[in-house]
Write an enzyme that holds these catalytic residues in place. Structure first.
Site: not given
Lengths: 510, 440
Positions: B169, B250, B286
């Site tokens: 990311w 993560d 999300k």
């Protein structure tokens, strides 16, 4: 060879100790367990020390970390380097011993990386509420943290906020805000600080981003200051909100102080303040409380603000205003922002942190704004983009809910009117409590002067009490406040003002 | 004081008369902060964020067929953002509860939320939780959790290097760097197979200095969608533990990858069950659709309860000078849902529906490209997991697709499947086909 505690533990668990060493190690472990001591670097000498002292029952707790219990914020540097050195030594030794062999199975053989992490001191302000909550006494009074309470001692959600929430509930999605936050909310917020008809706003000369309340706005500014003015210091008033020091420290901006509070008069030490302003190197960055100084409640007069603005011009200083109480000081947001307007009128390009925690009661929503006045629109665009670069690796974009409440309240004339009324109500109650507290103490025949209670402004009163007197208030009377003697007037009610006055009189009368 | 009052009045007068600020004769030197000289005059405009900048560009585009496949925010079949039903219900409960107040949360955040978040990622029967070995603090979504973790490590850990997968990311590097760590990479994605380069990964981690921090995507790797298999995770775990590396997970897509919350947490739980320590950053952006509310948690699994408690106290010192305490709204929603069995179950169903729709989109895109006979092997579209597909398209091809077809995606060729619908798949397939056949 002398090993650190960490390394000994590793070797012990890895089975890399000789028989004799194992026995020694087991003994040390037992002693540590029973005495609570921690032997950081034991050797044969320690062994004999243990035997002798254990027999004599004289083993004291060997402090392996600096004393934080006084609440003194000591820098971590000292202990850090000790930890780093012993850890580095350990790694070097471990690596040489282990090499690339996979003698280690699973991680059961490793002790915690965080074994040497010291317990942190409680936050001096927020720790007070924690202590208050833990107290079972029915008489307890919390005049610690600056969160508003109504006359029943209850937290308040403003009606304008409830109504705003009703209007927005179910109607909005929760998409990411831009990195700079809600434009609508920022626009309304700038109007409050810079004026409804501000030319600076019209000319788009203000770089502004939504921030995580006042703390977040100050932190963004501090990081920005470090990045773009790397050699600058921050001049901080004495005293100030304790978290200011933490913010600029974590941003790696070195701090200097300037005189502010005058303990004798319990007012402003204006002469010394101006001396400090004059003596600071040209172009210094100053942190100023726009109104309702925290923790003292002592604000400069309009004339004094004008003097300061003038001298700032002479010296070319940069003024950064922390405005956490607009509306809360006098009850009138326009009046409370006069300091900033004076500086703006003199042409200063200021920075400003704004918070809605108190004046809109949005504490937990974390809504605020950071603004920087620039030379022109182009520069404002550049500066804003750089502020966003600081926000992105910190939290990506700010929370939407609180911002939505703010823009709904301020963007709707009926709600805005209601808000202004409610803010005035809160400020008036506090001003009323100041009078009541002062009268009650004076009624008890206190030999001291308490006029500072009504001279000071905003949520806090700097009582002038010593930490020892504060401790007595807490221990004997279950009254909770920060040890600097700061009383949150918002926690004072008609129900507890007499009790509070009595207690204060008790601990200060001698 | 009197003389400077007089000075000031004279100055104001002279300024008024002169109409401009006068420098001569008044003894006032030119001030850097007078209008005309900003102390920030040297500030240049920063480039757009590569990911969030995509949406900025998309918004500017007037084309009716434009498609935003940039940021990973879920969209419905109709292309609309989605607020989950359970979230609306929870919000409703919160709004109507007049007893609720909006006071400051503690520095570490909402206690219920923290406990429930730990249970969600570690499993409700986790021995680490039962042993009080886990400290969990509420943070601002995944970003905030990573940043707080990084700053804690920079202050309290002896190793300052974190190894992150290549690619990862886009915001990871900045987060860790500004948090005070040095960033290095380990091999991850194999462009040839469009899968995991497990050999390279193991080699690189093996040569990392002992104690180094290793960033691992718990599931649904962003941007590639390539995850290790269960066995490969086992290999990775063994290596990490034998080298005494510190894993930092993560977890931004738990439930989104397979549609099953427990399955998507397997990698994390595998590491925790060996008794070792690790960091975990969780995001509800999300999987609960709470994007803008910024809800997340940082959990640090420690060797014992005493350490966990000390660690928590130090985390507060990182958080306080950053934003004092986290925002209450989003965390309250999450806690409301997680602690209510019915709401929780409803959530798992909605989550599975989102994950399933994405899997459907993958299939549809793959079929569409096959039908067009688009050159190349496109099976990675259906093999990759989670919200994103790493198409393998190069920057030239991506630019072409943006210019000619108004398709917005990050320049590394990553597309957010969540932004697709049955209606828009053909358009995307056409664009890919054109890009591959006309642009090298």
């Amino acid at each position: 060879m002398v090993h650190s505690a960490q390394h000994r533990a590793d070797l012990f668990e890895l089975g890399l100790m000789g028989k004799k060493e194992r026995k020694f190690e087991e003994t040390i472990k037992q002693v540590e367990k029973r005495s609570g001591a921690i032997f950081t670097h034991p050797n044969v000498g320690t062994y004999f020390f243990i035997i002798i002292n254990f027999t004599l029952n004289k083993i004291k707790h060997q402090a392996t970390c600096p004393d934080f219990s006084s609440g003194n914020r000591k820098p971590h540097r000292e202990s850090d380097s000790v930890n780093l050195r012993s850890m580095a030594l350990r790694t070097a030794i471990t690596r040489r011993i282990l090499g690339s062999s996979s003698a280690v199975h699973g991680s059961r053989s490793m002790s915690s990386w965080w074994k040497n992490v010291e317990p942190a001191p409680k936050d001096p302000i927020l720790g007070v509420t924690e202590a208050f909550l833990a107290d079972p006494s029915p008489d307890k009074v919390n005049v610690g943290v600056g969160a508003y309470r109504d006359d029943n001692g209850k937290p308040v959600v403003l009606e304008c906020v409830r109504e705003a929430e009703r209007r927005i509930a179910g109607s909005m999605n929760m998409e990411y805000l831009p990195m700079g936050g809600s434009n609508k909310m920022v626009d309304e917020t700038l109007k409050l600080a810079y004026g409804e008809n501000s030319d600076l706003i019209k000319d788009k000369r203000i770089a502004a981003v939504q921030a995580l309340s006042g703390t977040g706005a100050c932190r963004l500014f501090a990081d920005f200051q470090k990045r773009f003015s790397p050699d600058s210091h921050i001049y901080i008033p004495v005293p100030t909100w304790s978290n200011h020091h933490n913010i600029w420290r974590d941003a790696n901006v070195p701090q200097r102080t300037f005189h502010y509070y005058h303990p004798e008069t319990k007012g402003l030490d204006f002469a010394s303040l101006m001396d400090d302003v004059k003596n600071a190197p040209k172009g210094s960055v100053f942190l100023l409380h726009a109104c309702a100084h925290n923790p003292t409640g002592v604000d400069p007069t309009v004339e004094q603000w004008k003097e300061m603005s003038y001298q700032f011009k002479v010296k070319g200083h940069f003024a950064f205003f922390d405005m956490a109480y607009q509306g809360f000081a006098s009850g009138d947001p326009e009046k409370d922002v006069q300091s900033i307007r004076i500086f703006l009128e003199d042409g200063h390009l200021i920075g400003c942190s704004q918070s809605y925690a108190k004046n809109m009661g949005l504490y937990g929503q974390r809504v605020g704004c950071l603004s920087l006045v620039c030379e022109d629109e182009k520069q404002a665009v550049a500066v804003k983009s750089q502020l966003q670069q600081i926000a992105r690796p910190m939290y990506s974009n700010p929370p939407v809910h609180g911002a939505l409440i703010v823009s709904t309240v301020l963007g709707n004339p009926d709600l805005k009117q209601l808000w202004l009324k409610e803010v005035k109500g809160m400020a008036d109650r506090i001003i009323g409590m100041r009078s009541a507290l002062r009268e009650n103490i004076e009624k008890l025949g206190s030999p001291l002067s308490w006029e500072h209670i009504t001279n000071q402004i905003g949520m806090f009163c700097y009582s002038g009490m010593t930490p020892e007197q504060v401790d007595r208030l807490t221990n004997e009377f279950h009254i909770y406040m920060t040890r600097n003697g700061r009383i949150s007037m918002a926690g004072v009610t008609t129900g507890n003002v007499e009790y509070l006055a009595k207690a204060i009189h008790e601990v200060t009368k001698t | 004081m009197n003389s400077s009052s007089a000075d000031r009045r004279l100055y104001m007068l002279s300024r008024h008369l002169a109409g401009t600020i006068s420098n001569e004769g008044s003894g006032i030197s030119s001030s850097p902060t007078s209008a005309g000289n900003s102390v920030f005059g040297n500030v240049v405009r920063a480039p757009e964020d590569p990911i969030l900048g995509v949406t900025v560009a998309y918004n500017k585009d007037p084309s009716p067929v434009k498609l935003n496949l940039g940021v990973g925010a879920y969209r419905t079949e109709e292309g609309k953002p989605l607020v989950l039903n359970v979230v609306r219900k929870a919000e409703h409960l919160l709004v109507n509860d007049r007893s609720r107040i909006k006071e400051y949360l503690p520095i570490v955040g909402l206690a219920d939320f923290n406990k429930l978040s730990a249970k969600l990622i570690l499993g409700s029967d986790s021995p680490a939780i039962q042993g009080n070995r886990v400290t969990t603090v509420q943070c601002l979504s995944g970003t905030g959790s990573l940043r707080v973790g990084a700053e804690f490590l920079a202050k309290h850990y002896y190793q300052r290097t974190i190894y992150i997968p290549n690619p990862t990311w886009g915001n990871h590097t900045k987060i860790f760097t500004l948090g005070g760590l040095t960033v290095k990479t380990y091999r991850y994605y194999d462009p040839v197979t469009r899968g995991l380069n497990i050999q390279g990964l193991l080699e690189d981690l093996n040569s990392a200095p002992s104690g180094s921090i290793v960033l691992l995507h718990a599931c649904a790797h962003n941007p590639t969608g390539v995850d290790p298999t269960f066995d490969q995770w086992g290999q990775i775990r063994q290596l990490i533990r034998s080298k005494n590396l510190l894993p930092f997970f993560d977890s931004a897509y738990q439930g989104f990858a397979s549609g099953n919350l427990d399955k998507d947490a397997e990698s994390v739980r595998m590491f925790v069950s060996d008794g070792g320590e690790c960091f975990i950053a969780q995001s509800y952006a999300k999987n609960m659709g709470l994007y803008g509310e910024r809800v997340g948690a940082l959990s640090i699994v420690c060797r014992n309860a005493d350490v966990a408690s000390r660690v928590e106290s130090q985390l507060k010192l990182v958080i306080r000078p950053m934003y004092s305490s986290p925002p209450i709204h989003g965390a309250s929603i999450v806690a409301t849902i997680l602690k209510d069995r019915n709401l929780y179950n409803e959530w798992t169903l909605e989550l599975k529906a989102m994950a399933d729709r994405i899997i459907t989109m993958r299939k549809q895109l793959f079929d569409a490209l096959s039908a067009r006979g688009t050159p190349g092997n496109w099976t990675h579209i259906i093999k990759q997991i989670g919200m994103f597909t790493f198409t393998g398209l190069n920057t030239k091809q991506v630019a072409f697709m943006t210019k000619e077809f108004h398709i917005y995606m990050t320049s590394d060729g990553r597309i957010s499947m969540a932004g697709l619908s049955s209606r828009t798949v053909p358009h995307l397939a056409d664009a890919i086909h054109a890009a591959v056949t006309t642009v090298g």
